[in-house]
Scaffold this motif. Structure first.
Motif, PDB file in Angstrom:
ATOM      1  N   SER A 195       1.002  -1.187   0.047  1.00  0.00           N
ATOM      2  CA  SER A 195      -0.105   0.021   0.211  1.00  0.00           C
ATOM      3  C   SER A 195       0.828   1.290  -0.008  1.00  0.00           C
ATOM      4  CB  SER A 195      -0.753  -0.060   1.173  1.00  0.00           C
ATOM      5  OG  SER A 195      -1.624   0.986   1.261  1.00  0.00           O
ATOM      6  N   TYR A 196       0.293   2.346   0.244  1.00  0.00           N
ATOM      7  CA  TYR A 196       1.010   3.682   0.226  1.00  0.00           C
ATOM      8  C   TYR A 196       2.328   3.490   0.929  1.00  0.00           C
ATOM      9  CZ  TYR A 196      -3.766   4.956  -1.087  1.00  0.00           C
ATOM     10  OH  TYR A 196      -5.020   4.841  -1.625  1.00  0.00           O
ATOM     11  N   TYR A 197       2.331   3.158   2.160  1.00  0.00           N
ATOM     12  CA  TYR A 197       3.752   3.207   2.784  1.00  0.00           C
ATOM     13  C   TYR A 197       4.330   1.914   2.557  1.00  0.00           C
ATOM     14  CZ  TYR A 197       7.302   3.543   6.736  1.00  0.00           C
ATOM     15  OH  TYR A 197       8.247   3.965   7.186  1.00  0.00           O
ATOM     16  N   GLY A 198       5.265   1.940   1.392  1.00  0.00           N
ATOM     17  CA  GLY A 198       6.029   0.663   0.834  1.00  0.00           C
ATOM     18  C   GLY A 198       5.732   0.419  -0.417  1.00  0.00           C
ATOM     19  N   GLY A 199       4.601   0.852  -1.056  1.00  0.00           N
ATOM     20  CA  GLY A 199       4.314   0.514  -2.554  1.00  0.00           C
ATOM     21  C   GLY A 199       3.653  -0.739  -2.516  1.00  0.00           C
ATOM     22  N   ILE A 200       3.526  -1.385  -3.860  1.00  0.00           N
ATOM     23  CA  ILE A 200       3.046  -2.701  -3.904  1.00  0.00           C
ATOM     24  C   ILE A 200       4.162  -3.532  -4.565  1.00  0.00           C
ATOM     25  CG2 ILE A 200       1.531  -4.062  -5.873  1.00  0.00           C
ATOM     26  CD1 ILE A 200      -0.562  -1.574  -5.764  1.00  0.00           C
ATOM     27  N   SER A 201       4.478  -4.624  -4.150  1.00  0.00           N
ATOM     28  CA  SER A 201       5.289  -5.619  -4.492  1.00  0.00           C
ATOM     29  C   SER A 201       4.846  -6.977  -4.920  1.00  0.00           C
ATOM     30  CB  SER A 201       6.328  -5.651  -3.361  1.00  0.00           C
ATOM     31  OG  SER A 201       6.974  -4.607  -2.977  1.00  0.00           O
ATOM     32  N   VAL A 202       5.591  -7.703  -5.556  1.00  0.00           N
ATOM     33  CA  VAL A 202       5.233  -9.063  -5.950  1.00  0.00           C
ATOM     34  C   VAL A 202       6.260  -9.927  -5.661  1.00  0.00           C
ATOM     35  CG1 VAL A 202       5.998  -8.782  -8.451  1.00  0.00           C
ATOM     36  CG2 VAL A 202       4.624 -10.599  -7.784  1.00  0.00           C
ATOM     37  N   THR A 203       5.994 -11.140  -4.978  1.00  0.00           N
ATOM     38  CA  THR A 203       6.751 -12.216  -4.778  1.00  0.00           C
ATOM     39  C   THR A 203       6.410 -13.414  -5.157  1.00  0.00           C
ATOM     40  OG1 THR A 203       8.118 -13.177  -2.807  1.00  0.00           O
ATOM     41  CG2 THR A 203       5.678 -12.517  -2.620  1.00  0.00           C
ATOM     42  N   ALA A 204       7.255 -14.233  -5.731  1.00  0.00           N
ATOM     43  CA  ALA A 204       7.000 -15.850  -6.020  1.00  0.00           C
ATOM     44  C   ALA A 204       6.465 -16.575  -4.509  1.00  0.00           C
ATOM     45  CB  ALA A 204       7.978 -16.372  -6.512  1.00  0.00           C
ATOM     46  N   LEU A 205       5.707 -17.261  -4.655  1.00  0.00           N
ATOM     47  CA  LEU A 205       5.320 -18.389  -3.647  1.00  0.00           C
ATOM     48  C   LEU A 205       5.645 -19.490  -3.725  1.00  0.00           C
ATOM     49  CD1 LEU A 205       1.541 -16.892  -3.289  1.00  0.00           C
ATOM     50  CD2 LEU A 205       3.362 -16.449  -2.016  1.00  0.00           C
ATOM     51  N   SER A 206       5.910 -20.396  -2.680  1.00  0.00           N
ATOM     52  CA  SER A 206       6.234 -21.782  -2.679  1.00  0.00           C
ATOM     53  C   SER A 206       5.060 -22.540  -3.534  1.00  0.00           C
ATOM     54  CB  SER A 206       6.055 -22.350  -1.068  1.00  0.00           C
ATOM     55  OG  SER A 206       5.106 -21.980  -0.468  1.00  0.00           O
ATOM     56  N   PRO A 207       5.518 -23.696  -3.951  1.00  0.00           N
ATOM     57  CA  PRO A 207       4.256 -24.287  -4.773  1.00  0.00           C
ATOM     58  C   PRO A 207       2.895 -24.602  -4.131  1.00  0.00           C
ATOM     59  CG  PRO A 207       6.583 -25.651  -5.111  1.00  0.00           C
ATOM     60  CD  PRO A 207       6.613 -24.593  -3.899  1.00  0.00           C
ATOM     61  N   ASP A 208       2.995 -24.745  -2.755  1.00  0.00           N
ATOM     62  CA  ASP A 208       1.781 -24.888  -2.123  1.00  0.00           C
ATOM     63  C   ASP A 208       0.988 -23.335  -1.900  1.00  0.00           C
ATOM     64  OD1 ASP A 208       3.186 -23.658  -0.023  1.00  0.00           O
ATOM     65  OD2 ASP A 208       2.966 -25.213   1.343  1.00  0.00           O
TER      66      ASP A 208
END
Length: 738
Positions: A195-208
């Motif tokens: 959100s506003y403080y930190g912005g929007i990020s994307v991360t990969a997830l484990s297979p589950d």
């Protein structure tokens, strides 16, 4: 996002009354209609909504922790509703009981902005946990996950957060909120959050899908976006994100913007090619308020009906009833639904018209074939070994519907290949789309014509998927997805030998496959042209000023600033260390009367605010002004490290001024600004729609703020928000057009 508050009372669990199976539909209404808000039957507020379709054929909606009704005072822990048609909804309970929380959650933690997805053979709910045990001060947001065998629950929290609280470089904790999951065609799971403080990020997830892995990537700048949602269409990845304030009552200007990329990790750019990560932050408007009942429209989810038409689900605020119980309490944000159109490769709501208020054509939720296998196989011709077990079709061979349908069609089915080596759908006895487990591909075939796409690595035929096939003329498109939410496991297109007509059939070979929720419906007709944008007509020189020789006599001041001078063909106004919001009202306002009726007013303003640095809140631009407590201000402005075009609004409410904002386009050092004025013929209200441009030719149009019919707004210029470092706004002109 939810309200920025801690904890609160927790609802007693009401239990999910979810037994039963959706039966075959009665004769469909030839023109079903609906009206927003769709949550009115069970809730006054239902914020941050998402909708999924379950294996039982019902649609399920989930909302953020809040009371549902005015006067209730009970905070529901992810309230859940159910519908057969996306129009009539029934509250069926809360996802979590009063004492149910993950081990890392603090007592009294709330759960915001749920996102529900199918991952493998189970459902996962990603949710903001508002307070954890990391910090006694609170505000240490985390993203948690809970799993369930179906959308109805029961939900069981994972012991560890998917994304733990993150310390902020400026103190406190980054806003690790508003999760949204996405599965790519290679099978990789991703989580978007922030959100506003930190912005929007994307991360990969484990297979589950339960753990973040690797390093996150920033995809949208801080201090502008939140509430992300990503879907894939035509090889593009679209990042939807909400911007401005979610919860300012009658001045809420929340709206949805979008950027697109060729990768789920970005960079996402808008229609003008501006990245969402730039200091002069991009973003093309998808959904913004239009002057009707609804303001603050945002935090969206996504769904596709049985005809293939896409829809956006979101919350909005009734500007006449903005708070749940009392002024300045919980913002009342019911659930709304509107058509999502794709025009020239970009999404827009109702062809750009924005949120709907009156009756509209409802989503298609029944088809010519619409089968949940609750009544046996009387409507089918069996050529194989088929049986109904626990509400699902199981078997091998071919099962053909007795109902035929020609023309452009969409067919779909929930499919589990299970022991079959291949399974899928056939149209007209000749066009086949199948999951070929042995070959590891999604295959489309029409005689000698074939096309295929690989199934993702790790694909498990025991996991349920949705297979959807669309035929428009001689073009076939098929996609395999986990749960119909805009993320595909495989997509294939095929040019047909000739249009297809006839019956739908289910096929399986090499062993038993399972089918459910089989439908065949007429394919939707896409909208290809956007509604007209405000047009500029003949100039009105009597109301305009080119600043060629001082200020003309039609200008008047509110708090005159002698530093503002005219020279070199422009009004040069050093930005004041003053403002117009709240009760201070220290800034100067330079005003002139506006023409009667409809008009457009424009200015060109140069303001060098630099980039990346914090220069709160230096700004300059246009203002529609009634008095110090009722105005709409369109300005390019420095908001922390960003530079934005903000369309701010202040009005008196419950004895005090309330301020909020709407975001329009992306500013340049020189930015063109417009306000398009319209008088509503039904109410007499003054409607002002904001537009901005980086070159004076291509315009981005944003939201509408309104003024009562008994007011007479004047038009003016402002330059304020902070005198350090010194900077001068240069206005080239103020022009009115009919």
């Amino acid at each position: 996002m939810g309200h920025l508050r801690r904890g609160g009372a927790i609802a007693a669990v009401l239990g999910l009354l979810l037994a039963g199976t959706a039966s075959a539909p009665a004769t469909a209404d030839p023109d079903p209609r609906y009206r927003n808000p769709i949550s009115a039957d069970f809730a006054d507020t239902f914020a941050d909504p998402v909708i999924v379709r379950g294996e039982d054929g019902f649609w399920y909606a989930y909302g953020t922790t809040d009371p549902l009704r005015e006067g209730e005072g009970v905070f529901h822990r992810v309230p859940t509703a159910r519908s057969t048609d996306l129009v009539e909804w029934t509250y069926v309970g809360d996802a979590f009981g009063p004492d149910q929380r993950p081990s890392y959650a603090a007592p009294g933690a709330g759960f915001w902005a749920p996102d529900v997805r199918r991952v493998g053979d189970r459902w996962v709910m990603y949710v903001t946990v508002t307070d954890t045990t990391v910090s006694p001060e609170g505000g240490d947001f985390a993203v948690g996950a809970a799993t369930a065998p179906s959308p109805t629950g029961p939900w069981t929290f994972s012991d560890e957060p998917v994304v733990a609280p993150r310390p902020g470089g400026g103190g406190g904790w980054l806003w690790t909120i508003d999760p949204s999951q996405f599965t790519d065609v290679d099978g990789t799971h991703y989580l978007y959050y922030g959100s506003y403080y930190g912005g929007i990020s994307v991360t990969a997830l484990s297979p589950d899908g339960l753990r973040a892995v690797g390093e996150p990537t920033l995809v949208a700048i801080d201090n502008k976006f939140e509430g992300s949602y990503v879907l894939r269409r035509g090889g593009w990845y679209y990042l939807f994100a909400s911007t401005a304030n979610c919860c300012a009552g009658p001045a809420t200007g929340y709206s949805v913007h979008v950027g697109r990329s060729r990768s789920p990790k970005g960079p996402f750019v808008d229609l003008d090619g501006i990245p969402l990560t730039a200091s002069r932050a991009g973003g093309t408007p998808v959904l913004t308020q239009n002057g009707n009942r609804w303001i603050g429209v945002g935090h969206n989810g996504f769904l596709t009906d049985l005809s293939g038409q896409d829809w956006i689900v979101y919350h909005g605020i009734d500007r006449a009833d903005p708070y749940l119980d009392e002024p300045f309490g919980i913002n009342e944000r019911p659930m709304l639904l509107d058509r999502l159109d794709w025009i020239d490769g970009w999404p827009t709501v109702n062809a750009g018209a924005g949120p709907s208020e009156g009756t509209r054509r409802a989503p298609v939720t029944t088809g010519r074939v619409d089968e949940q296998f609750a009544a046996g196989l009387d409507r089918w011709r069996d050529a194989g070994d088929w049986r109904v077990a626990e509400g699902r079709l199981v078997g091998t061979g071919t099962l053909q519907a007795r109902t035929a349908l020609g023309g452009d069609v969409r067919a779909e089915a929930d499919l589990r290949p299970a022991a079959a080596t291949r399974a899928g759908l056939t149209l007209g006895g000749r066009v086949e789309v199948r999951v070929d487990v042995a070959a590891g591909r999604l295959v489309a075939r029409d005689g000698a014509r074939t096309a295929s796409a690989p199934l993702p690595a790790g694909y498990d035929p025991a996991d349920p998927v949705n297979l959807a096939v669309e035929v428009r003329g001689r073009t076939l498109t098929a996609e395999l997805s986990p749960a119909r939410l805009g993320d595909q496991l495989a997509v294939v297109s095929l040019r047909l030998d000739r249009p297809v007509a006839g019956r739908l059939a289910l096929t399986a070979a090499g062993g038993d496959a399972e089918f459910d929720n089989v439908s065949l419906a007429r394919l939707y007709q896409p909208v290809r042209r956007a509604v007209p944008q405000p047009r500029v007509g003949a100039p009105l020189p009597a109301y305009s000023d080119e600043f060629a020789d001082g200020l003309d006599a039609d200008w008047t001041w509110v708090r005159e600033d002698p530093a503002a001078t005219v020279s070199g063909g422009s009004l040069n106004w050093p930005v004041q260390g003053a403002d117009l919001t709240g009760t201070g009202n220290t800034a100067g306002v330079l005003l002139r009367d506006a023409p009667t009726g409809d008009y457009v007013v424009e200015t060109k303003v140069t303001l060098d605010l630099g980039e990346e640095t914090v220069r709160n809140y230096q700004q300059a631009g246009l203002v529609a002004y009634v008095d110090d407590d009722r105005f709409a201000r369109l300005a390019q402005v420095a908001i922390w490290n960003t530079r934005q075009v903000e369309y701010g609004y202040e009005l008196p409410f419950a004895g005090q001024p309330v301020y909020g904002g709407n975001i329009v386009g992306t500013p340049a050092t020189t930015t063109w600004l417009r306000l398009a004025h319209r008088v509503d013929p039904a109410t007499g209200e003054h409607e002002f729609r904001a537009g901005s441009s980086r070159d004076g030719r291509t315009w981005t149009w944003g939201g509408v703020w309104t003024f009562p019919a008994d007011t007479t707004p004047r038009i003016g210029l402002v330059a304020h928000g902070g005198a350090e470092p010194p900077v001068t706004a240069e206005f080239d002109y103020l022009r009115f057009y009919r």
